[in-house]
Design a protein around this motif. Sequence first.
Motif, short mmCIF file in Angstrom:
data_model
loop_
_atom_site.label_atom_id
_atom_site.label_comp_id
_atom_site.label_asym_id
_atom_site.label_seq_id
_atom_site.Cartn_x
_atom_site.Cartn_y
_atom_site.Cartn_z
N VAL A 195 0.85 -1.18 0.00
CA VAL A 195 0.00 0.00 0.00
C VAL A 195 0.89 1.24 0.00
O VAL A 195 1.74 1.39 0.88
CB VAL A 195 -0.93 0.00 1.23
N LEU A 196 0.70 2.10 -0.99
CA LEU A 196 1.46 3.33 -1.05
C LEU A 196 0.72 4.41 -0.27
O LEU A 196 -0.45 4.68 -0.54
CB LEU A 196 1.66 3.76 -2.51
N ARG A 197 1.38 4.99 0.67
CA ARG A 197 0.77 6.05 1.48
C ARG A 197 1.35 7.38 1.06
O ARG A 197 2.56 7.51 0.83
CB ARG A 197 1.04 5.79 2.95
N PRO A 198 0.49 8.42 0.96
CA PRO A 198 1.01 9.73 0.58
C PRO A 198 1.91 10.31 1.66
O PRO A 198 1.82 9.95 2.82
CB PRO A 198 -0.24 10.58 0.39
N ALA A 199 2.77 11.21 1.23
CA ALA A 199 3.68 11.88 2.17
C ALA A 199 2.85 12.71 3.15
O ALA A 199 1.74 13.11 2.85
CB ALA A 199 4.64 12.77 1.40
N PRO A 200 3.39 12.97 4.34
CA PRO A 200 2.66 13.79 5.31
C PRO A 200 2.32 15.15 4.72
O PRO A 200 3.14 15.80 4.07
CB PRO A 200 3.64 13.94 6.48
N GLY A 201 1.10 15.59 4.93
CA GLY A 201 0.65 16.86 4.39
C GLY A 201 0.12 16.77 2.97
O GLY A 201 -0.46 17.71 2.46
N ARG A 202 0.33 15.64 2.34
CA ARG A 202 -0.11 15.47 0.95
C ARG A 202 -1.64 15.45 0.86
O ARG A 202 -2.21 15.94 -0.11
CB ARG A 202 0.49 14.19 0.39
N ASP A 203 -2.30 14.87 1.87
CA ASP A 203 -3.76 14.84 1.87
C ASP A 203 -4.33 16.25 1.86
O ASP A 203 -5.31 16.53 1.17
CB ASP A 203 -4.28 14.08 3.09
N MET A 204 -3.71 17.15 2.63
CA MET A 204 -4.18 18.52 2.67
C MET A 204 -3.98 19.20 1.32
O MET A 204 -4.86 19.91 0.83
CB MET A 204 -3.46 19.32 3.75
N LEU A 205 -2.84 18.97 0.69
CA LEU A 205 -2.59 19.56 -0.62
C LEU A 205 -3.56 19.01 -1.66
O LEU A 205 -4.05 19.76 -2.51
CB LEU A 205 -1.15 19.29 -1.05
N ASP A 206 -3.86 17.73 -1.59
CA ASP A 206 -4.83 17.15 -2.51
C ASP A 206 -6.20 17.77 -2.30
O ASP A 206 -6.92 18.07 -3.26
CB ASP A 206 -4.90 15.64 -2.33
N GLY A 207 -6.59 17.98 -1.05
CA GLY A 207 -7.87 18.61 -0.75
C GLY A 207 -7.92 20.03 -1.26
O GLY A 207 -8.94 20.46 -1.81
#
Length: 87
Positions: free
Chosen positions: A11-23
């Motif tokens: 499972v590839l997990r996004p880098a920290p903070g990446r979820d916020m940037l995607d949002g």
Amino acid sequence: MRHPDEPAIPVLRPAPGRDMLDGLAVCASIVCMVHCLALPLLLAALPAIATWFDPGETFHVAVLAFAVPTSALALIGGWRLHHAIPR
């Protein structure tokens, strides 16, 4: 040999903070879409809006007083940064 609870495909997990940037990117895309859909409707409605809303000459003077210094600062800053006159 892998553990039974371990998935077969990693499972590839996004880098920290990446979820916020995607949002933020999704929100920016939605705002862009609404803007692109609403602007033609607003432009089409301007003559009707102008019949009941007239900001007067003061509005135009205020916008000009804001736009001229802002544009001048942007042009001077760009010239200082690039040392070239924009074409």
